[in-house]
Scaffold this motif. Structure first.
Motif, PDB file in Angstrom:
ATOM      1  N   GLY A 465     -45.461 -20.438 -31.168  1.00 23.40           N
ATOM      2  CA  GLY A 465     -46.885 -19.731 -30.389  1.00 23.40           C
ATOM      3  C   GLY A 465     -45.451 -19.741 -28.296  1.00 23.40           C
ATOM      4  N   ASN A 466     -46.229 -19.524 -27.429  1.00 26.77           N
ATOM      5  CA  ASN A 466     -45.750 -19.850 -26.184  1.00 26.77           C
ATOM      6  C   ASN A 466     -47.526 -20.019 -25.225  1.00 26.77           C
ATOM      7  OD1 ASN A 466     -45.704 -17.048 -25.916  1.00 26.77           O
ATOM      8  ND2 ASN A 466     -44.425 -16.610 -24.857  1.00 26.77           N
ATOM      9  N   LEU A 467     -48.271 -19.776 -25.877  1.00 25.34           N
ATOM     10  CA  LEU A 467     -49.280 -19.796 -24.923  1.00 25.34           C
ATOM     11  C   LEU A 467     -49.224 -21.121 -23.900  1.00 25.34           C
ATOM     12  CD1 LEU A 467     -52.224 -19.556 -27.541  1.00 25.34           C
ATOM     13  CD2 LEU A 467     -51.119 -17.544 -26.543  1.00 25.34           C
ATOM     14  N   ILE A 473     -47.653 -19.151 -16.331  1.00 24.86           N
ATOM     15  CA  ILE A 473     -47.477 -18.352 -16.205  1.00 24.86           C
ATOM     16  C   ILE A 473     -48.531 -17.513 -14.943  1.00 24.86           C
ATOM     17  CG2 ILE A 473     -46.330 -16.021 -15.853  1.00 24.86           C
ATOM     18  CD1 ILE A 473     -44.589 -18.704 -16.096  1.00 24.86           C
ATOM     19  N   TYR A 474     -49.783 -17.469 -16.208  1.00 24.99           N
ATOM     20  CA  TYR A 474     -50.733 -16.444 -15.331  1.00 24.99           C
ATOM     21  C   TYR A 474     -51.351 -17.170 -14.794  1.00 24.99           C
ATOM     22  CZ  TYR A 474     -55.339 -14.406 -16.459  1.00 24.99           C
ATOM     23  OH  TYR A 474     -56.198 -13.491 -16.146  1.00 24.99           O
ATOM     24  N   LEU A 475     -51.065 -18.618 -14.358  1.00 24.97           N
ATOM     25  CA  LEU A 475     -52.156 -18.996 -13.300  1.00 24.97           C
ATOM     26  C   LEU A 475     -51.369 -19.060 -12.462  1.00 24.97           C
ATOM     27  CD1 LEU A 475     -53.899 -22.300 -15.462  1.00 24.97           C
ATOM     28  CD2 LEU A 475     -55.036 -20.143 -14.435  1.00 24.97           C
ATOM     29  N   ARG A 476     -49.958 -18.998 -12.567  1.00 29.17           N
ATOM     30  CA  ARG A 476     -49.181 -19.330 -11.087  1.00 29.17           C
ATOM     31  C   ARG A 476     -48.669 -18.477 -10.302  1.00 29.17           C
ATOM     32  NH1 ARG A 476     -46.652 -22.687  -8.373  1.00 29.17           N
ATOM     33  NH2 ARG A 476     -44.974 -21.931  -8.605  1.00 29.17           N
ATOM     34  N   ASN A 477     -49.953 -16.891 -10.973  1.00 30.15           N
ATOM     35  CA  ASN A 477     -48.827 -15.815 -10.385  1.00 30.15           C
ATOM     36  C   ASN A 477     -51.172 -15.494 -10.107  1.00 30.15           C
ATOM     37  OD1 ASN A 477     -46.469 -15.203 -10.592  1.00 30.15           O
ATOM     38  ND2 ASN A 477     -47.031 -15.360 -12.352  1.00 30.15           N
ATOM     39  N   ARG A 479     -53.493 -15.120 -11.634  1.00 34.42           N
ATOM     40  CA  ARG A 479     -54.556 -14.412 -12.546  1.00 34.42           C
ATOM     41  C   ARG A 479     -54.097 -13.443 -13.313  1.00 34.42           C
ATOM     42  NH1 ARG A 479     -60.327 -15.798 -13.581  1.00 34.42           N
ATOM     43  NH2 ARG A 479     -60.227 -16.126 -10.461  1.00 34.42           N
ATOM     44  N   ASN A 480     -52.779 -12.219 -11.841  1.00 35.90           N
ATOM     45  CA  ASN A 480     -52.224 -10.889 -12.101  1.00 35.90           C
ATOM     46  C   ASN A 480     -51.826 -11.203 -13.693  1.00 35.90           C
ATOM     47  OD1 ASN A 480     -50.530  -8.897 -11.836  1.00 35.90           O
ATOM     48  ND2 ASN A 480     -51.185  -9.677  -8.925  1.00 35.90           N
ATOM     49  N   SER A 481     -52.509 -10.302 -13.906  1.00 37.82           N
ATOM     50  CA  SER A 481     -51.560 -10.350 -15.853  1.00 37.82           C
ATOM     51  C   SER A 481     -51.041  -8.872 -15.415  1.00 37.82           C
ATOM     52  CB  SER A 481     -52.682  -9.348 -17.096  1.00 37.82           C
ATOM     53  OG  SER A 481     -53.268  -8.487 -15.742  1.00 37.82           O
ATOM     54  N   ARG A 492     -48.806  -5.515 -20.549  1.00 37.18           N
ATOM     55  CA  ARG A 492     -49.835  -5.694 -19.776  1.00 37.18           C
ATOM     56  C   ARG A 492     -51.068  -6.112 -21.252  1.00 37.18           C
ATOM     57  NH1 ARG A 492     -54.854  -3.890 -18.020  1.00 37.18           N
ATOM     58  NH2 ARG A 492     -55.115  -5.576 -16.352  1.00 37.18           N
ATOM     59  N   ASN A 493     -51.070  -5.352 -22.220  1.00 37.95           N
ATOM     60  CA  ASN A 493     -52.165  -5.520 -22.554  1.00 37.95           C
ATOM     61  C   ASN A 493     -51.575  -6.873 -23.780  1.00 37.95           C
ATOM     62  OD1 ASN A 493     -53.803  -3.107 -22.349  1.00 37.95           O
ATOM     63  ND2 ASN A 493     -52.459  -1.544 -23.821  1.00 37.95           N
ATOM     64  N   THR A 494     -50.558  -6.867 -23.867  1.00 35.05           N
ATOM     65  CA  THR A 494     -50.089  -8.862 -24.331  1.00 35.05           C
ATOM     66  C   THR A 494     -50.991  -9.681 -24.279  1.00 35.05           C
ATOM     67  OG1 THR A 494     -48.099  -7.027 -26.204  1.00 35.05           O
ATOM     68  CG2 THR A 494     -48.386  -9.750 -25.767  1.00 35.05           C
ATOM     69  N   MET A 495     -50.399  -9.470 -22.788  1.00 36.49           N
ATOM     70  CA  MET A 495     -50.895 -10.282 -21.898  1.00 36.49           C
ATOM     71  C   MET A 495     -51.793 -10.591 -22.306  1.00 36.49           C
ATOM     72  SD  MET A 495     -49.325 -12.449 -19.643  1.00 36.49           S
ATOM     73  CE  MET A 495     -49.809 -14.421 -19.285  1.00 36.49           C
ATOM     74  N   LEU A 496     -53.040  -9.678 -21.406  1.00 33.50           N
ATOM     75  CA  LEU A 496     -54.375 -10.031 -22.139  1.00 33.50           C
ATOM     76  C   LEU A 496     -55.265 -10.578 -23.040  1.00 33.50           C
ATOM     77  CD1 LEU A 496     -55.803  -6.544 -19.805  1.00 33.50           C
ATOM     78  CD2 LEU A 496     -55.165  -8.572 -18.921  1.00 33.50           C
ATOM     79  N   ASN A 497     -54.207 -10.057 -24.483  1.00 31.05           N
ATOM     80  CA  ASN A 497     -54.762 -10.387 -25.324  1.00 31.05           C
ATOM     81  C   ASN A 497     -53.903 -12.216 -25.906  1.00 31.05           C
ATOM     82  OD1 ASN A 497     -55.337  -8.371 -26.270  1.00 31.05           O
ATOM     83  ND2 ASN A 497     -53.750  -8.130 -27.358  1.00 31.05           N
ATOM     84  N   LYS A 498     -53.400 -12.581 -25.241  1.00 31.42           N
ATOM     85  CA  LYS A 498     -53.063 -14.525 -25.114  1.00 31.42           C
ATOM     86  C   LYS A 498     -53.832 -14.237 -24.049  1.00 31.42           C
ATOM     87  CE  LYS A 498     -48.066 -13.580 -26.159  1.00 31.42           C
ATOM     88  NZ  LYS A 498     -48.186 -14.297 -27.195  1.00 31.42           N
ATOM     89  N   VAL A 499     -54.149 -13.642 -22.858  1.00 29.47           N
ATOM     90  CA  VAL A 499     -55.365 -14.982 -21.888  1.00 29.47           C
ATOM     91  C   VAL A 499     -56.743 -15.143 -22.903  1.00 29.47           C
ATOM     92  CG1 VAL A 499     -57.009 -15.006 -19.858  1.00 29.47           C
ATOM     93  CG2 VAL A 499     -54.427 -14.150 -20.551  1.00 29.47           C
TER      94      VAL A 499
END
Length: 553
Positions: A465-467, A473-477, A479-481, A492-499
């Motif tokens: 995976g690539n968590l 990337i999430y923190l650098r932005n 936390r703008n998903s 975006r939903n995939t992003m929220l699941n990964k977070v």
């Protein structure tokens, strides 16, 4: 004077036109012949015999022996030059050998030989003065001053944008162009339009141009100093009157070659700077200049462009294989066009640029595309420091900027320009790394990382995976998903699941600002280890010998 064949004196870069002018007061008649003799084999007195003559030698002989040599077939098929004592009556324009450049003079053989040798010696003395100037400060000015008696004309050397680099003006040359240089230090826009003209032909640069400029009674020769297909300086030779002079044309070519050698050479003297600035910079960096009173006095003498704040740019340039050195002078000339109000010097093989700015909030501005093109052309790299207000900070600023170069060239080799702030985190990591090695004798800095990041990396290695990347990337932005998802090319939903999965593995929520800081720092530690050291941070190396640590770091 260098030895030629059979111990004769070499003419080096003499040309027939030069010799003809130097002997003009004793010349009776000249047959120009076809082609141009090379004159690299030395000066010889023509003697009796049947041995063929060497086309590379300059011969001096009695007119009767010259005629006899011709009748015996001693002349080579290639161009040859002979200076005759007396007139060769057997030769006319119709029957003179086509390969023969013959200069008939009124002197006997021995006085003629001595006269030629005097001219040779005077020329070689000039060449020696020019070469000696290579290793002196203000070398360009000294080269032109040494050349003034030889040319008997005004000599102006200007940058590619027609600003004076050096000048040596003859008192009897009073044309409008010399006057502009004396009064303004550069050519006016109107003069540039008149002089620039056509500088290319068949896709290539015209190195040598001669003209009688508008509004002038003085013949002008323009010799362009080029490097890698670009003009970076122009030598202007302004004669006393409107008559062209082939001797001066040839001398201009020789001088142009010397100037080219000096300007894109690597003799440690940059024509665009000054020796006081180089000494000042090195004294600051090496802590020899710490007294404030002395600092203020030397700044006043230097008349630096810096008025308040400045950035330091350090440029690292590899050796050019063509000239077997770094073309410092050429590069400084080009850099001045990109940073016109800066102070430029050299230090420990690098080019240093002090770029002023009026206020701390003002951004450093320059033509980035032009700068990157110049760097790319010479396989060079540049690092730009944070701004500073104090010149006493230069040692620290310099070492930070040098470190930025080292890190950037290793971690981002495809880039040409590196900004200190982009690498400041790695600077801190390196300092922490060295401190850790000194205390623990262990070069693995995984211990600087948050355990949660290590857990994410282990999870990615097991699952493919690539968590870890998603977290960064999430923190650098902030936390703008939505923005993070866009950069990762996922929904975006995939992003929220990964977070959500990241927080499960961490055992903590990313709402904690201290946790976010630690995770970002830890990610940079991994980057430093993998990109700069080329090592796997997960491969623990306990009890590494400190000497080996220092060798590899």
């Amino acid at each position: 004077m260098t030895a030629g064949k059979d111990g004769t004196d070499s003419l080096n870069s003499y040309t027939p036109f030069m010799l003809q002018k130097w002997l003009k007061d004793i010349v009776i008649r000249i047959f120009t012949g076809e082609g141009m003799p090379e004159l690299t084999g030395g000066i010889r007195i023509l003697e009796e015999g049947e041995t063929p003559l060497d086309s590379h030698c300059l011969y001096i002989g009695d007119h009767e022996l010259i005629e006899k040599a011709f009748s015996l077939g001693r002349f080579p098929g290639s161009p040859i030059m002979i200076i005759s004592a007396g007139s060769c009556k057997a030769f006319t324009e119709d029957n003179v050998p086509r390969q023969l450049r013959l200069v008939e003079t009124s002197l006997p053989v021995i006085p003629l030989y001595n006269r030629v040798q005097e001219s040779v010696h005077r020329y070689l003395e000039w060449e020696k003065l020019v070469r000696d100037s290579f290793f002196e400060d203000d070398g360009l000015k000294k080269i032109l001053d040494a050349s003034l008696p030889m040319f008997n004309a005004t000599l102006l050397l200007c940058s590619s944008w027609y600003k004076t680099l050096a000048a040596s003006c003859h008192p009897d040359v009073n044309d409008i162009y010399s006057k502009e240089i004396k009064e303004m230090g550069h050519f006016s826009h109107e003069s540039i339009q008149k002089l620039s003209g056509r500088e290319t032909e068949n896709g290539g640069l015209l190195v040598h141009t001669e003209l009688l400029p508008p509004d002038s009674e003085n013949h002008m020769i323009i010799r362009r100093i080029c490097f890698k297909g670009e003009i970076y300086a122009r030598l202007f030779v302004i004669l006393k009157d409107k008559t062209p002079d082939s001797c001066i044309s040839d001398l201009t070519e020789v001088l142009g070659n010397y100037l080219s050698e000096f300007m894109y050479g690597h003799h440690g003297v940059d024509f665009g700077g000054n020796p006081e600035l180089r000494t000042f910079v090195s004294d600051l960096i090496e802590f020899r200049l710490t007294d404030k009173k002395e600092l203020d006095e030397r700044v006043g003498v230097l008349n630096l462009s810096i008025t308040k704040y400045y950035h330091l740019i350090v440029i690292s340039v590899p050796e050019d294989p063509v000239i077997k050195g770094v073309p410092y002078n050429y590069l400084i000339n080009q850099i001045k066009q990109i940073f016109p109000y800066s102070d430029i010097s050299t230090y420990m093989g690098d080019i240093l640029v002090l770029v002023p700015k009026k206020s701390y909030e003002a951004a450093i501005t320059f033509d980035r595309e032009a700068f990157e093109t110049l760097l790319d052309k010479h396989d060079a790299h540049a690092a730009i420091s944070n701004y500073s207000r104090f010149l006493t900070s230069l040692p620290t600023i310099y070492h930070q900027t040098k470190l930025t170069l080292r890190l950037g060239m290793k971690m981002s080799p495809d880039e040409r320009i590196y900004i200190y702030e982009d690498y400041s985190m790695y600077h801190m990591i390196e300092m922490a790394d060295k401190g850790s090695q000194a205390l623990t004798f262990n070069r693995n800095i995984i211990y600087l990382c948050h355990p949660g990041l290590i857990a994410l990396m282990n999870h990615d290695r097991k699952t493919g995976g690539n968590l870890t990347e998603v977290m960064y990337i999430y923190l650098r932005n902030e936390r703008n998903s939505a923005l993070a998802a866009k950069k990762l090319f996922i929904h975006r939903n995939t992003m929220l699941n990964k977070v959500h999965r990241i927080e499960e593995i961490l055992g903590e929520t990313l709402d904690d600002p201290r946790l976010r800081e630690r995770l970002l720092f830890s990610y940079h530690v991994i980057e430093y280890t993998t990109k700069y050291r080329n090592e796997d941070v997960m491969a623990l190396r306990k009890n590494t010998d400190i000497r080996d640590c220092r060798k590899q770091s």
